[in-house]
Design a protein around this motif. Structure first.
Motif, mmCIF file in Angstrom:
data_model
loop_
_atom_site.group_PDB
_atom_site.id
_atom_site.type_symbol
_atom_site.label_atom_id
_atom_site.label_comp_id
_atom_site.label_asym_id
_atom_site.label_seq_id
_atom_site.Cartn_x
_atom_site.Cartn_y
_atom_site.Cartn_z
ATOM 1 N N GLU A 80 0.724 -1.377 0.035
ATOM 2 C CA GLU A 80 -0.331 0.042 -0.149
ATOM 3 C C GLU A 80 1.018 1.200 0.658
ATOM 4 O O GLU A 80 0.372 2.308 -0.832
ATOM 5 C CB GLU A 80 -0.351 0.204 1.111
ATOM 6 N N LYS A 81 1.180 1.269 1.207
ATOM 7 C CA LYS A 81 2.717 2.149 1.073
ATOM 8 C C LYS A 81 3.163 2.369 -0.330
ATOM 9 O O LYS A 81 3.631 3.843 -0.740
ATOM 10 C CB LYS A 81 3.694 2.434 1.749
ATOM 11 N N LEU A 82 3.919 1.732 -1.438
ATOM 12 C CA LEU A 82 4.807 2.088 -2.798
ATOM 13 C C LEU A 82 3.131 1.922 -3.640
ATOM 14 O O LEU A 82 3.676 3.021 -3.671
ATOM 15 C CB LEU A 82 4.628 1.022 -3.063
ATOM 16 N N LEU A 83 2.166 1.974 -3.244
ATOM 17 C CA LEU A 83 1.105 2.302 -4.446
ATOM 18 C C LEU A 83 0.630 3.112 -4.079
ATOM 19 O O LEU A 83 1.054 4.536 -5.045
ATOM 20 C CB LEU A 83 -0.038 1.436 -3.899
ATOM 21 N N ILE A 84 0.654 4.404 -2.590
ATOM 22 C CA ILE A 84 0.661 5.906 -2.450
ATOM 23 C C ILE A 84 1.558 6.606 -2.794
ATOM 24 O O ILE A 84 1.386 7.558 -3.418
ATOM 25 C CB ILE A 84 0.497 5.853 -0.742
ATOM 26 N N LYS A 120 -9.271 13.481 -5.911
ATOM 27 C CA LYS A 120 -10.707 12.987 -6.001
ATOM 28 C C LYS A 120 -9.975 11.242 -5.485
ATOM 29 O O LYS A 120 -10.226 10.711 -4.335
ATOM 30 C CB LYS A 120 -11.511 12.949 -6.308
ATOM 31 N N ASP A 121 -9.362 10.869 -6.600
ATOM 32 C CA ASP A 121 -8.696 9.366 -6.783
ATOM 33 C C ASP A 121 -8.283 9.145 -5.916
ATOM 34 O O ASP A 121 -8.340 8.204 -5.023
ATOM 35 C CB ASP A 121 -8.485 9.401 -7.891
ATOM 36 N N ILE A 122 -7.163 10.125 -5.440
ATOM 37 C CA ILE A 122 -5.975 9.494 -4.335
ATOM 38 C C ILE A 122 -6.910 9.781 -2.923
ATOM 39 O O ILE A 122 -6.435 9.178 -1.914
ATOM 40 C CB ILE A 122 -4.949 10.762 -3.987
ATOM 41 N N SER A 123 -7.815 10.626 -2.870
ATOM 42 C CA SER A 123 -8.372 10.889 -1.683
ATOM 43 C C SER A 123 -9.774 9.132 -1.364
ATOM 44 O O SER A 123 -8.970 8.648 -0.152
ATOM 45 C CB SER A 123 -9.474 11.311 -1.458
ATOM 46 N N SER A 124 -9.512 8.882 -2.244
ATOM 47 C CA SER A 124 -10.821 7.626 -2.424
ATOM 48 C C SER A 124 -9.761 6.104 -1.938
ATOM 49 O O SER A 124 -9.710 5.086 -1.362
ATOM 50 C CB SER A 124 -11.277 7.151 -3.500
ATOM 51 N N LEU A 125 -8.124 6.692 -2.520
ATOM 52 C CA LEU A 125 -8.197 5.285 -2.801
ATOM 53 C C LEU A 125 -7.464 5.072 -0.615
ATOM 54 O O LEU A 125 -7.083 3.956 -0.045
ATOM 55 C CB LEU A 125 -6.567 5.911 -3.239
ATOM 56 N N ILE A 126 -6.708 6.426 -0.462
ATOM 57 C CA ILE A 126 -6.032 6.408 0.947
ATOM 58 C C ILE A 126 -7.586 5.998 1.685
ATOM 59 O O ILE A 126 -7.905 5.406 2.972
ATOM 60 C CB ILE A 126 -5.951 8.538 1.856
ATOM 61 N N GLU A 127 -8.669 6.597 1.620
ATOM 62 C CA GLU A 127 -9.646 5.800 2.739
ATOM 63 C C GLU A 127 -10.270 4.399 2.351
ATOM 64 O O GLU A 127 -9.905 4.121 3.289
ATOM 65 C CB GLU A 127 -11.273 6.313 1.110
ATOM 66 N N SER A 128 -9.549 3.734 1.314
ATOM 67 C CA SER A 128 -9.761 2.726 1.918
ATOM 68 C C SER A 128 -8.615 1.673 2.237
ATOM 69 O O SER A 128 -8.761 1.003 2.700
ATOM 70 C CB SER A 128 -9.969 2.194 0.245
ATOM 71 N N PHE A 129 -7.539 2.033 2.079
ATOM 72 C CA PHE A 129 -6.294 1.375 2.816
ATOM 73 C C PHE A 129 -6.518 1.831 4.001
ATOM 74 O O PHE A 129 -5.985 0.854 5.165
ATOM 75 C CB PHE A 129 -4.763 1.639 2.142
ATOM 76 N N SER A 130 -6.885 2.778 4.311
ATOM 77 C CA SER A 130 -6.538 3.310 5.510
ATOM 78 C C SER A 130 -7.907 3.324 6.745
ATOM 79 O O SER A 130 -7.964 2.626 7.394
ATOM 80 C CB SER A 130 -6.510 5.212 5.724
ATOM 81 N N GLY A 131 -8.956 2.846 5.410
ATOM 82 C CA GLY A 131 -10.277 2.334 6.683
ATOM 83 C C GLY A 131 -10.697 3.837 7.014
ATOM 84 O O GLY A 131 -11.664 2.901 7.768
#
Ligand SMILES: [Zn+2]
Length: 503
Positions: A28-32, A265-276
């Motif tokens: 996840e860290k690498l993807l972020i 918006k994309d990065i916000s959604s990605l972090i929402e799902s990775f962080s819960g």
């Protein structure tokens, strides 16, 4: 100063990960990190704290290897401590070339926490910096708790800056989130004016909900780099949100950034799902409601040349505007949604659909785009001549008792009521209806098939569509749509009675 570029250091992977309950995996860290650097073009990312854990080390190494292959290693930074060689060695082994050294920015922290004199602290810092330099690592310094430090003793801050040698940037964290825009401007201005040749960062915390306002104040005071996290993740009330920071800089200052807004918006959604951790629906710039116009008047304004326009267009941040359907919907919201579905309806049909949407809006919170085709099918399938009207009904389901139903219908203006029990609630309802028609010496069509579907996405509050197949002389189908399954079946039944009596 006009048009000056403000740089952004994103610290989602370091300070953001300190949010309680968050721990990103290595992958996840690498993807972020990739998304932050490649998609959003953020200037730099702080990806780890030195010596924290084996997992942190592996992830940091992975990110650095990738960054080196993509010529971005100079954009990766890591937090280090005043520990002579230990942090520098750890950071060096990950492949990283920049250390953000955490120094005590307030005398209070220094004397009470470390029990050291400023002279000793400077000596330790300079030794650590020299060691890092020899290892080929660039050093920036954090003046931890800077906001309290400068408020209590400006000279201590000057003393530090005057005596720490060979650092690249000086980073000013409002560690406890105590500043407001006025004090931020004042303290940042003091340093920028006294040290015009040094480069300063500001690191906001959101304890008073002032993180973005303070960020605006610091850039106006001449700070050249600001720290953010995606979705404002961070300890306590969090850090400055990246999305808001970018919108504020672009729309409320004369400065620019190099970031790509429409990936926000994309990065916000990605972090929402990775962080819960989901952002609130009414979060500025990235919250769900920001992309949704609930009020019919607003949708109409959008149609008539953006009367309700502000600069924060969802499209700008990579979102798509939705027009919520509900009790405040107008004709324009219906049209916008029909356009999205590629459905054309005449005026009359649109009116009926709108009426139905408003009706459902009273029963449930939100009617969605996915619900709309069901409503359209329902509305268009309803016979125009309604000889049978449902005046009232009740269904009773009770432990150890056969389900029962009461039905009151109006047929050609005459009201008739009946009660019945059945194998289920709907069966009881049908038996009651049937007995009403028996009185009229008529036999209603026989139910041969019954199917229930919910729109894709299947939420529990979604509309339910019931299609019932009937057999009279020929077989035919009727449909009912409602928030409740029994109500949908009852509507399909009333539709059937009307169709049947027309022939
Ligand atoms: Zn912080």
């Amino acid at each position: 100063m006009s048009g000056r570029i403000i740089k952004i250091l994103d610290t989602t992977l370091r300070d953001g990960e300190q949010t309680s309950g968050i721990s990103f995996t290595e992958e996840e860290k690498l993807l972020i990190a990739k998304a932050l650097l490649l998609d959003l073009n953020i200037d730099a990312v702080e990806v780890a704290s030195a010596r924290v854990s084996e997992g942190e080390f592996k992830a940091a190494k992975h990110i650095c290897r990738w960054a080196e292959d993509h010529n971005m290693l100079d954009r990766i930074e890591m937090l280090g401590f005043v520990d002579y060689n230990k942090s520098a060695d750890w950071i060096l082994q990950t492949g990283c070339k920049t250390m953000n050294l955490l120094c005590k920015g307030s005398l209070n922290h220094l004397t009470n926490q470390l029990n050291k004199t400023p002279e000793d602290h400077i000596k330790d810092i300079n030794k650590t910096v020299q060691y890092a330099h020899k290892a080929g690592i660039k050093v920036n310094i954090y003046l931890e708790d800077f906001s309290n430090g400068i408020a209590a003793d400006t000279d201590y801050i000057f003393y530090l800056i005057d005596n720490i040698k060979g650092v690249n940037r000086i980073m000013l964290p409002d560690t406890l989130g105590i500043l407001n825009p006025d004090s931020t401007f004042e303290y940042c201005s003091i340093l920028v004016k006294k040290y015009p040749d040094l480069k300063f960062d500001f690191h906001a915390h959101n304890d008073y909900g002032l993180a973005e306002a303070n960020l605006l104040a610091c850039v106006n005071a001449g700070i050249s780099r600001v720290h953010t996290t995606i979705n404002g993740l961070g300890e306590r009330a969090g850090n400055c949100s990246f999305a808001s920071a970018v919108a504020v800089i672009h729309d409320h200052s004369e400065f620019k950034t190099m970031v790509v807004e429409n990936k926000t918006k994309d990065i916000s959604s990605l972090i929402e799902s990775f962080s819960g951790i989901r952002v609130a629906q009414n979060t500025p710039v990235v919250g769900e409601n920001v992309f949704t116009q609930t009020c019919g008047v607003h949708a109409d304004g959008d149609k008539k040349g953006n009367l309700y326009f502000n600069k924060l267009l969802p499209e700008r941040f990579g979102g798509q505007r939705n027009y919520a359907l509900g009790k405040t919907s107008g004709k324009a919201s219906i049209q916008k949604n029909l356009e999205k579905l590629g459905i054309e309806l005449d005026e009359e049909a649109q009116k009926k659909v709108l009426q139905k949407v408003i009706e459902f809006g009273d029963k449930k919170e939100k009617v969605t785009l996915a619900d709309l085709p069901y409503i359209i099918a329902d509305v268009l399938g309803t016979p125009i001549n309604t000889r049978v009207k449902l005046i009232d009904f009740s269904l009773v389901l009770k432990l150890n008792l056969k389900p029962s139903a009461m039905v009151k219908l109006e047929i050609d203006g005459v009201q008739i009521e009946a009660n019945a029990t059945g194998d289920g609630q709907y069966d009881a309802f049908m038996k009651a209806v049937s007995s009403i028609f028996t009185v009229r010496k008529e036999t209603i069509p026989e139910l041969v098939d019954y199917s229930v579907t919910i729109p894709p996405g299947g939420r529990t509050d979604a509309l339910v569509e019931t299609i019932i197949t009937w057999k009279d002389k020929t077989s035919f189908k009727t449909r009912g749509v409602d928030c409740d399954q029994a109500s949908a079946a009852i509507e399909a039944t009333i539709n059937m009675l009307n169709q049947w009596l027309q022939h």
